[in-house]
Design a protein around this motif. Structure first.
Motif, PDB file in Angstrom:
ATOM      1  N   GLU A  70      85.398 -66.172 -52.669  1.00  0.00           N
ATOM      2  CA  GLU A  70      85.937 -66.168 -51.353  1.00  0.00           C
ATOM      3  C   GLU A  70      85.099 -66.613 -50.301  1.00  0.00           C
ATOM      4  OE1 GLU A  70      86.188 -61.710 -51.007  1.00  0.00           O
ATOM      5  OE2 GLU A  70      86.553 -61.854 -48.921  1.00  0.00           O
ATOM      6  N   VAL A  71      85.583 -67.218 -49.227  1.00  0.00           N
ATOM      7  CA  VAL A  71      84.795 -67.816 -48.358  1.00  0.00           C
ATOM      8  C   VAL A  71      84.935 -67.498 -46.913  1.00  0.00           C
ATOM      9  CG1 VAL A  71      84.672 -70.259 -47.448  1.00  0.00           C
ATOM     10  CG2 VAL A  71      85.443 -70.060 -49.643  1.00  0.00           C
ATOM     11  N   GLY A  78      87.327 -70.104 -34.423  1.00  0.00           N
ATOM     12  CA  GLY A  78      88.051 -69.941 -35.600  1.00  0.00           C
ATOM     13  C   GLY A  78      88.752 -70.660 -36.376  1.00  0.00           C
ATOM     14  N   GLY A  79      88.263 -72.137 -36.183  1.00  0.00           N
ATOM     15  CA  GLY A  79      88.663 -73.315 -36.851  1.00  0.00           C
ATOM     16  C   GLY A  79      88.742 -73.208 -38.536  1.00  0.00           C
ATOM     17  N   THR A  80      89.875 -73.847 -39.094  1.00  0.00           N
ATOM     18  CA  THR A  80      89.827 -73.839 -40.478  1.00  0.00           C
ATOM     19  C   THR A  80      89.066 -75.054 -41.069  1.00  0.00           C
ATOM     20  OG1 THR A  80      91.847 -75.378 -40.238  1.00  0.00           O
ATOM     21  CG2 THR A  80      92.198 -73.184 -40.780  1.00  0.00           C
ATOM     22  N   PRO A  81      88.542 -74.767 -42.320  1.00  0.00           N
ATOM     23  CA  PRO A  81      87.896 -75.980 -42.850  1.00  0.00           C
ATOM     24  C   PRO A  81      88.778 -77.302 -43.071  1.00  0.00           C
ATOM     25  CG  PRO A  81      87.736 -74.150 -44.513  1.00  0.00           C
ATOM     26  CD  PRO A  81      88.938 -73.696 -43.182  1.00  0.00           C
ATOM     27  N   CYS A  82      87.681 -78.336 -43.004  1.00  0.00           N
ATOM     28  CA  CYS A  82      88.229 -79.912 -42.979  1.00  0.00           C
ATOM     29  C   CYS A  82      88.758 -79.807 -44.511  1.00  0.00           C
ATOM     30  CB  CYS A  82      87.411 -80.740 -42.683  1.00  0.00           C
ATOM     31  SG  CYS A  82      85.900 -80.996 -43.948  1.00  0.00           S
ATOM     32  N   GLY A  83      89.904 -81.107 -44.518  1.00  0.00           N
ATOM     33  CA  GLY A  83      90.177 -81.549 -45.805  1.00  0.00           C
ATOM     34  C   GLY A  83      89.209 -81.640 -46.937  1.00  0.00           C
ATOM     35  N   HIS A 102      88.433 -66.764 -44.975  1.00  0.00           N
ATOM     36  CA  HIS A 102      88.221 -66.335 -43.691  1.00  0.00           C
ATOM     37  C   HIS A 102      88.160 -67.066 -42.572  1.00  0.00           C
ATOM     38  CE1 HIS A 102      88.775 -62.513 -46.030  1.00  0.00           C
ATOM     39  NE2 HIS A 102      87.824 -62.852 -46.592  1.00  0.00           N
ATOM     40  N   CYS A 103      88.842 -67.373 -41.580  1.00  0.00           N
ATOM     41  CA  CYS A 103      88.376 -68.021 -40.398  1.00  0.00           C
ATOM     42  C   CYS A 103      88.093 -67.310 -39.303  1.00  0.00           C
ATOM     43  CB  CYS A 103      89.522 -69.061 -40.025  1.00  0.00           C
ATOM     44  SG  CYS A 103      89.984 -70.141 -41.402  1.00  0.00           S
ATOM     45  N   ALA A 104      86.772 -67.430 -38.702  1.00  0.00           N
ATOM     46  CA  ALA A 104      86.167 -66.288 -37.828  1.00  0.00           C
ATOM     47  C   ALA A 104      85.512 -66.791 -36.641  1.00  0.00           C
ATOM     48  CB  ALA A 104      85.313 -65.337 -38.695  1.00  0.00           C
ATOM     49  N   THR A 105      85.170 -66.092 -35.653  1.00  0.00           N
ATOM     50  CA  THR A 105      84.407 -66.220 -34.505  1.00  0.00           C
ATOM     51  C   THR A 105      83.191 -65.413 -34.833  1.00  0.00           C
ATOM     52  OG1 THR A 105      85.369 -64.794 -32.964  1.00  0.00           O
ATOM     53  CG2 THR A 105      86.297 -67.136 -33.289  1.00  0.00           C
ATOM     54  N   GLU A 106      82.173 -65.335 -34.103  1.00  0.00           N
ATOM     55  CA  GLU A 106      81.140 -64.344 -33.780  1.00  0.00           C
ATOM     56  C   GLU A 106      81.777 -62.799 -33.639  1.00  0.00           C
ATOM     57  OE1 GLU A 106      77.741 -64.435 -33.747  1.00  0.00           O
ATOM     58  OE2 GLU A 106      77.602 -66.758 -33.924  1.00  0.00           O
ATOM     59  N   GLN A 111      91.817 -65.239 -38.588  1.00  0.00           N
ATOM     60  CA  GLN A 111      92.934 -65.311 -39.668  1.00  0.00           C
ATOM     61  C   GLN A 111      92.418 -65.581 -41.081  1.00  0.00           C
ATOM     62  OE1 GLN A 111      96.171 -66.956 -37.997  1.00  0.00           O
ATOM     63  NE2 GLN A 111      97.234 -65.911 -39.812  1.00  0.00           N
ATOM     64  N   THR A 112      93.038 -64.935 -42.082  1.00  0.00           N
ATOM     65  CA  THR A 112      92.646 -65.178 -43.351  1.00  0.00           C
ATOM     66  C   THR A 112      93.821 -65.893 -44.125  1.00  0.00           C
ATOM     67  OG1 THR A 112      91.092 -63.141 -43.447  1.00  0.00           O
ATOM     68  CG2 THR A 112      92.102 -63.859 -45.545  1.00  0.00           C
ATOM     69  N   TYR A 113      93.418 -66.846 -44.873  1.00  0.00           N
ATOM     70  CA  TYR A 113      94.352 -67.505 -45.660  1.00  0.00           C
ATOM     71  C   TYR A 113      94.051 -67.540 -47.066  1.00  0.00           C
ATOM     72  CZ  TYR A 113      95.104 -70.230 -41.033  1.00  0.00           C
ATOM     73  OH  TYR A 113      95.350 -70.433 -39.792  1.00  0.00           O
ATOM     74  N   ASP A 114      95.021 -67.846 -47.927  1.00  0.00           N
ATOM     75  CA  ASP A 114      94.499 -68.147 -49.339  1.00  0.00           C
ATOM     76  C   ASP A 114      94.535 -69.751 -49.534  1.00  0.00           C
ATOM     77  OD1 ASP A 114      97.135 -69.013 -50.567  1.00  0.00           O
ATOM     78  OD2 ASP A 114      97.686 -66.759 -50.886  1.00  0.00           O
TER      79      ASP A 114
END
Ligand code: THU
Length: 139
Positions: A70-71, A78-83, A102-106, A111-114
């Motif tokens: 998990e990450v 809340g940005g997603t990880p880069c490519g 899991h893309c989060a802020t403080e 949003q949670t993606y797989d």
């Protein structure tokens, strides 16, 4: 709050981002049950910047763990990880369908993606894998 997000938020406080001002913290849960944290580390030669996710994964591998379950990534929006980071996360995923990102802020998870949703067609050449097997066998 989600434990991974709490740790990623803590790591974000160490971010070194004087050029973009965009601080990132990451936390990965290894298959050994341990958490590894990372933050972005920028450089005046911009291309040398290290992303938070890859910095966390380096710590995991250094500790002898090579599987991610998990990450969590914490940014201001809340940005997603880069490519590039998605491809590195995929390197250590047993099945990309099973790795949650899991893309989060403080304030918590936005949003949670797989991983398969974020990187549906990542690079994974069977030919290179064959080479990897041969190299490992000759070690
Ligand atoms: N960054 C990360 O740490 N992770 C990502 O997945 C995307 C971008 C960092 C790199 C740079 O320091 C800043 O965010 C702005 O691009």
């Amino acid at each position: 709050m989600h434990e991974l997000v709490r740790h990623a938020a803590e790591a974000r406080r160490q971010a070194y981002a004087p050029y973009s001002g965009y601080k990132v913290g990451a936390c990965v849960l290894g298959s050994n049950g341990r958490l590894y944290m990372g933050c972005n580390v920028e450089n005046i030669s911009y291309g040398l910047t290290i992303c938070a996710e890859r910095s966390a994964i380096t710590a995991m591998v250094l500790a002898g763990c090579v599987e991610i379950l998990e990450v969590a990534v914490v940014t201001r929006d809340g940005g997603t990880p880069c490519g590039a980071c998605l491809q590195v996360i995929a390197e250590f995923a047993f099945k990309i369908e099973h790795v949650k990102v899991h893309c989060a802020t403080e304030d918590g998870v936005m949003q949670t993606y797989d991983l398969k949703e974020l990187l549906p067609h990542g690079f994974s050449s069977g030919e290179v894998r064959q080479n990897e097997t041969d190299t490992r066998q000759s070690e």
